[in-house]
Design a protein around this motif. Sequence first.
Motif, PDB file in Angstrom:
ATOM      1  N   VAL A  25       0.897   5.494   0.934  1.00  0.00           N
ATOM      2  CA  VAL A  25       0.270   6.682   1.500  1.00  0.00           C
ATOM      3  C   VAL A  25       1.214   7.850   1.236  1.00  0.00           C
ATOM      4  O   VAL A  25       2.375   7.823   1.658  1.00  0.00           O
ATOM      5  CB  VAL A  25       0.020   6.518   3.017  1.00  0.00           C
ATOM      6  CG1 VAL A  25      -0.439   7.844   3.622  1.00  0.00           C
ATOM      7  CG2 VAL A  25      -1.016   5.428   3.273  1.00  0.00           C
ATOM      8  N   VAL A  26       0.730   8.835   0.493  1.00  0.00           N
ATOM      9  CA  VAL A  26       1.546  10.001   0.161  1.00  0.00           C
ATOM     10  C   VAL A  26       0.928  11.219   0.850  1.00  0.00           C
ATOM     11  O   VAL A  26      -0.253  11.499   0.672  1.00  0.00           O
ATOM     12  CB  VAL A  26       1.587  10.205  -1.367  1.00  0.00           C
ATOM     13  CG1 VAL A  26       2.310  11.509  -1.702  1.00  0.00           C
ATOM     14  CG2 VAL A  26       2.280   9.020  -2.038  1.00  0.00           C
TER      15      VAL A  26
ATOM     16  N   ASP B  64       9.489  -0.503  -3.388  1.00  0.00           N
ATOM     17  CA  ASP B  64       9.701  -1.410  -2.265  1.00  0.00           C
ATOM     18  C   ASP B  64       9.520  -2.844  -2.730  1.00  0.00           C
ATOM     19  O   ASP B  64       8.526  -3.172  -3.356  1.00  0.00           O
ATOM     20  CB  ASP B  64       8.694  -1.113  -1.153  1.00  0.00           C
ATOM     21  CG  ASP B  64       8.848  -2.091   0.001  1.00  0.00           C
ATOM     22  OD1 ASP B  64       9.986  -2.248   0.459  1.00  0.00           O
ATOM     23  OD2 ASP B  64       7.846  -2.698   0.412  1.00  0.00           O
TER      24      ASP B  64
ATOM     25  N   ARG C 217       0.846  -1.194   0.000  1.00  0.00           N
ATOM     26  CA  ARG C 217       0.000   0.000   0.000  1.00  0.00           C
ATOM     27  C   ARG C 217       0.880   1.242   0.000  1.00  0.00           C
ATOM     28  O   ARG C 217       2.016   1.196   0.464  1.00  0.00           O
ATOM     29  CB  ARG C 217      -0.876   0.035   1.253  1.00  0.00           C
ATOM     30  CG  ARG C 217      -2.105  -0.833   1.186  1.00  0.00           C
ATOM     31  CD  ARG C 217      -1.986  -2.031   2.097  1.00  0.00           C
ATOM     32  NE  ARG C 217      -1.965  -1.658   3.491  1.00  0.00           N
ATOM     33  CZ  ARG C 217      -1.382  -2.388   4.440  1.00  0.00           C
ATOM     34  NH1 ARG C 217      -0.757  -3.505   4.131  1.00  0.00           N
ATOM     35  NH2 ARG C 217      -1.406  -2.005   5.677  1.00  0.00           N
TER      36      ARG C 217
ATOM     37  N   VAL D 158      14.969  -1.731  -1.238  1.00  0.00           N
ATOM     38  CA  VAL D 158      14.171  -0.516  -1.344  1.00  0.00           C
ATOM     39  C   VAL D 158      14.981   0.496  -2.151  1.00  0.00           C
ATOM     40  O   VAL D 158      16.184   0.632  -1.942  1.00  0.00           O
ATOM     41  CB  VAL D 158      13.870   0.079   0.053  1.00  0.00           C
ATOM     42  CG1 VAL D 158      13.084   1.375  -0.066  1.00  0.00           C
ATOM     43  CG2 VAL D 158      13.131  -0.927   0.913  1.00  0.00           C
TER      44      VAL D 158
ATOM     45  N   VAL E 103       9.645   5.732  -5.315  1.00  0.00           N
ATOM     46  CA  VAL E 103       9.952   4.837  -4.199  1.00  0.00           C
ATOM     47  C   VAL E 103       9.498   3.434  -4.594  1.00  0.00           C
ATOM     48  O   VAL E 103       8.327   3.218  -4.896  1.00  0.00           O
ATOM     49  CB  VAL E 103       9.233   5.266  -2.908  1.00  0.00           C
ATOM     50  CG1 VAL E 103       9.637   4.349  -1.756  1.00  0.00           C
ATOM     51  CG2 VAL E 103       9.538   6.716  -2.569  1.00  0.00           C
TER      52      VAL E 103
ATOM     53  N   ASN F 227       4.952  -6.781   0.642  1.00  0.00           N
ATOM     54  CA  ASN F 227       3.726  -6.753   1.457  1.00  0.00           C
ATOM     55  C   ASN F 227       3.886  -5.710   2.558  1.00  0.00           C
ATOM     56  O   ASN F 227       3.832  -6.013   3.731  1.00  0.00           O
ATOM     57  CB  ASN F 227       3.477  -8.141   2.050  1.00  0.00           C
ATOM     58  CG  ASN F 227       2.212  -8.183   2.863  1.00  0.00           C
ATOM     59  OD1 ASN F 227       1.315  -7.358   2.677  1.00  0.00           O
ATOM     60  ND2 ASN F 227       2.143  -9.123   3.781  1.00  0.00           N
ATOM     61  N   ARG F 228       4.140  -4.460   2.133  1.00  0.00           N
ATOM     62  CA  ARG F 228       4.462  -3.419   3.105  1.00  0.00           C
ATOM     63  C   ARG F 228       3.677  -2.148   2.837  1.00  0.00           C
ATOM     64  O   ARG F 228       3.183  -1.917   1.743  1.00  0.00           O
ATOM     65  CB  ARG F 228       5.957  -3.091   3.051  1.00  0.00           C
ATOM     66  CG  ARG F 228       6.756  -3.859   4.079  1.00  0.00           C
ATOM     67  CD  ARG F 228       8.191  -3.411   4.116  1.00  0.00           C
ATOM     68  NE  ARG F 228       8.883  -3.787   2.913  1.00  0.00           N
ATOM     69  CZ  ARG F 228       9.315  -5.009   2.658  1.00  0.00           C
ATOM     70  NH1 ARG F 228       9.151  -5.968   3.532  1.00  0.00           N
ATOM     71  NH2 ARG F 228       9.923  -5.267   1.538  1.00  0.00           N
ATOM     72  N   LEU F 229       3.613  -1.332   3.876  1.00  0.00           N
ATOM     73  CA  LEU F 229       3.038   0.001   3.758  1.00  0.00           C
ATOM     74  C   LEU F 229       4.177   0.971   3.464  1.00  0.00           C
ATOM     75  O   LEU F 229       5.134   1.045   4.223  1.00  0.00           O
ATOM     76  CB  LEU F 229       2.355   0.379   5.072  1.00  0.00           C
ATOM     77  CG  LEU F 229       1.878   1.828   5.201  1.00  0.00           C
ATOM     78  CD1 LEU F 229       0.725   2.104   4.245  1.00  0.00           C
ATOM     79  CD2 LEU F 229       1.474   2.114   6.642  1.00  0.00           C
ATOM     80  N   VAL F 230       4.067   1.699   2.358  1.00  0.00           N
ATOM     81  CA  VAL F 230       5.084   2.682   2.003  1.00  0.00           C
ATOM     82  C   VAL F 230       4.479   4.072   2.168  1.00  0.00           C
ATOM     83  O   VAL F 230       3.487   4.397   1.521  1.00  0.00           O
ATOM     84  CB  VAL F 230       5.562   2.497   0.547  1.00  0.00           C
ATOM     85  CG1 VAL F 230       6.600   3.550   0.199  1.00  0.00           C
ATOM     86  CG2 VAL F 230       6.126   1.097   0.345  1.00  0.00           C
ATOM     87  N   SER F 231       5.064   4.872   3.052  1.00  0.00           N
ATOM     88  CA  SER F 231       4.560   6.224   3.296  1.00  0.00           C
ATOM     89  C   SER F 231       5.615   7.235   2.886  1.00  0.00           C
ATOM     90  O   SER F 231       6.800   7.032   3.119  1.00  0.00           O
ATOM     91  CB  SER F 231       4.261   6.425   4.782  1.00  0.00           C
ATOM     92  OG  SER F 231       3.358   5.465   5.248  1.00  0.00           O
ATOM     93  N   THR F 232       5.155   8.340   2.293  1.00  0.00           N
ATOM     94  CA  THR F 232       6.054   9.464   2.081  1.00  0.00           C
ATOM     95  C   THR F 232       5.443  10.688   2.732  1.00  0.00           C
ATOM     96  O   THR F 232       4.225  10.848   2.758  1.00  0.00           O
ATOM     97  CB  THR F 232       6.335   9.750   0.589  1.00  0.00           C
ATOM     98  OG1 THR F 232       5.192  10.377   0.004  1.00  0.00           O
ATOM     99  CG2 THR F 232       6.666   8.460  -0.164  1.00  0.00           C
ATOM    100  N   LEU F 233       6.316  11.546   3.249  1.00  0.00           N
ATOM    101  CA  LEU F 233       5.871  12.744   3.949  1.00  0.00           C
ATOM    102  C   LEU F 233       6.767  13.903   3.533  1.00  0.00           C
ATOM    103  O   LEU F 233       7.973  13.876   3.778  1.00  0.00           O
ATOM    104  CB  LEU F 233       5.971  12.524   5.471  1.00  0.00           C
ATOM    105  CG  LEU F 233       5.766  13.755   6.366  1.00  0.00           C
ATOM    106  CD1 LEU F 233       4.359  14.320   6.218  1.00  0.00           C
ATOM    107  CD2 LEU F 233       6.046  13.404   7.826  1.00  0.00           C
TER     108      LEU F 233
END
Lengths: 368, 368
Positions: A307-308, A336, A305, A341, A334, A321-327
């Motif tokens: 989340v940006v 993964d 998944r 990575v 990106v 099978n990971r959550l990838v977030s950018t902030l």
Amino acid sequence: MTTTDLHVVVPAGGSGTRLWPLSRAANPKFLHPLTGTDRSLLQATFDRLVPLCSAANLLVVTGTAHAAGVARQLPGLPERNVLVEPFARDSCAAIALAAAVIHRRAPGAVMASFAADHLITDTAEFAHTVARAVDGARDGYLMTIGITPTRPETGYGYLQCSEPAARSVIQRVLEFKEKPSLDVATRYVESGKYLWNASMFVWKTDVFLAELAARRPDVAEPIARIADAWDTDAQEETLAELWPSVPKVAVEYAVMEPAAEDGKVGTVPGDFGWSDIGDFETVVELLGIDVGGGGKSFATGPGGRAVVVDGEGVVVVPAGNRLVSTLGVSDVIVVDTEDAVLVCGRDRAQDIKRLTEILRERGELDRL
Amino acid sequence: MTTTDLHVVVPAGGSGTRLWPLSRAANPKFLHPLTGTDRSLLQATFDRLVPLCSAANLLVVTGTAHAAGVARQLPGLPERNVLVEPFARDSCAAIALAAAVIHRRAPGAVMASFAADHLITDTAEFAHTVARAVDGARDGYLMTIGITPTRPETGYGYLQCSEPAARSVIQRVLEFKEKPSLDVATRYVESGKYLWNASMFVWKTDVFLAELAARRPDVAEPIARIADAWDTDAQEETLAELWPSVPKVAVEYAVMEPAAEDGKVGTVPGDFGWSDIGDFETVVELLGIDVGGGGKSFATGPGGRAVVVDGEGVVVVPAGNRLVSTLGVSDVIVVDTEDAVLVCGRDRAQDIKRLTEILRERGELDRL
């Protein structure tokens, strides 16, 4: 829909280094579901081609590392149609081997060759274009299907046509052009006389093999002896004896370019939503979904998944099978995966190949 | 080195959201090896404190979710010294419970309290400072150990001292100050009269409990009844009856601030290489190694590696068994863990807590 006596070859090679770490030497691009469905590029290629030639007449040429992957992904492909090269000798050897094997199995057949890792959205138009190319092949031409360019791309070679390219009209290829500068590519596209070379070939096997024998006997002779031994007890022994001596050369350079100079190469423009899925920009442009926050994502993994938050132009490929977030980051890619990575500036996507070379130097061989 | 009759309490709570995704609700900061060795912050805290009070006199107050983690990480800690709160009621309840239990086990003892997730590099100086604070506690003060500030930090509260702080000299705390603006923090630091409040307390249990009873009977009374039942068959029943009614309040607000106004709070400046390891900047600044290419890395995982190419100010925390590469990006923090990846602008590191709130809203509860 099957075109009578058409045989199709799918060279399945190349590791797709610009798609690292998604694409790996051990798990290359063509085995990945970069299609918008759960079918891999290879499987989508198979699905697209089987209606044109039947599975019995479809051959995949691949390397030792991927023979098992190809066989498992394509259960409908006869075992004898998986041609396994002992090691890669570039495209001329792969295609010549397939041509020679087909020629022995079905003398005088028309043969086409399409890469395992390209995406085509308009299958009907593709089939129609192939049928026109088969017409040209029956007339004795070494046919190509050139892609109608949609932008002044500098990453592809071009086919220079005799006339402005018109849809489905066969014409002569005057010259194969190397990857151009942006200025030159812009001129090409504006002229209307240039097509992208996607290494899609259609010809009668006897025409191609004669052309090869005349121009590159150093390729043609060992390949002919190997093909004679193919499907016999002597196959492995003959490969061991002769394959190492087969020159490494691209089929364009060995055969098509000189044949074009002699007026023997024809083309049909193809306009069927083609992409070589060459980099992450393309993957996400074609297959990505908007995830809000200024980002797009293309998930190929089971539970990845993205989340940006507060970004612009963020491209996320969550293939593990990971959550990838950018902030608070912008214009980054990106990627993964299970064991690697990558965070890459979007203006550096073309340099991922260089990064893989750096990783090789640093001994990260199990991640390449 | 043991200070006679000193008892030490370690409140082990807080999930360290600014260290997400490394620190999790289920696996918080104090359980992680953010120490430069393979010892966790909790273990390093234990190692630092046991020489001062012996394991028999060291108590850890923690929540239900982390009781097992604390017990396993500290095999040398007696079971009865793991005080498990049914759920968090803020620092006043945790510290008051510990004080009341100690007071019943060892009436009149001196008790100190230190967080489980702070890093201290100069252990000898720390022990020396604690010994001075114990002197102040024996004189009847509610002592704090304030940290000599090294920068105008806006993320901490401050202790306003009666005189410019001198090393190891006890003095009165005039006032507890909330987190200041940068201007105010700069004025504080320049004056030499302010210390960082690191919530390090030293006092006689009877002094603290009397102060609590006078100021917050709503906390003191249920805690006294719970402590009376502690170590008895009635412990669980009493907790169930009374714990939900204990007010949620910080010990600074409930006791220390009003006591300071009455001249009852003292402090000793501490200058022993303290850090609260509050964010990734700090982690990598203190513990990171240069990986070339413009990057620093701090690996906490078994096989995590970082490769930085063409970047400036890249911070990589490879806490999973993965290779993390960056290419052509600058001023980013990349954190890789088993099930989540974060790419964060360095100027946004303070907003990671906000990101975790967004993730909570999106239902990513298993990644928090």
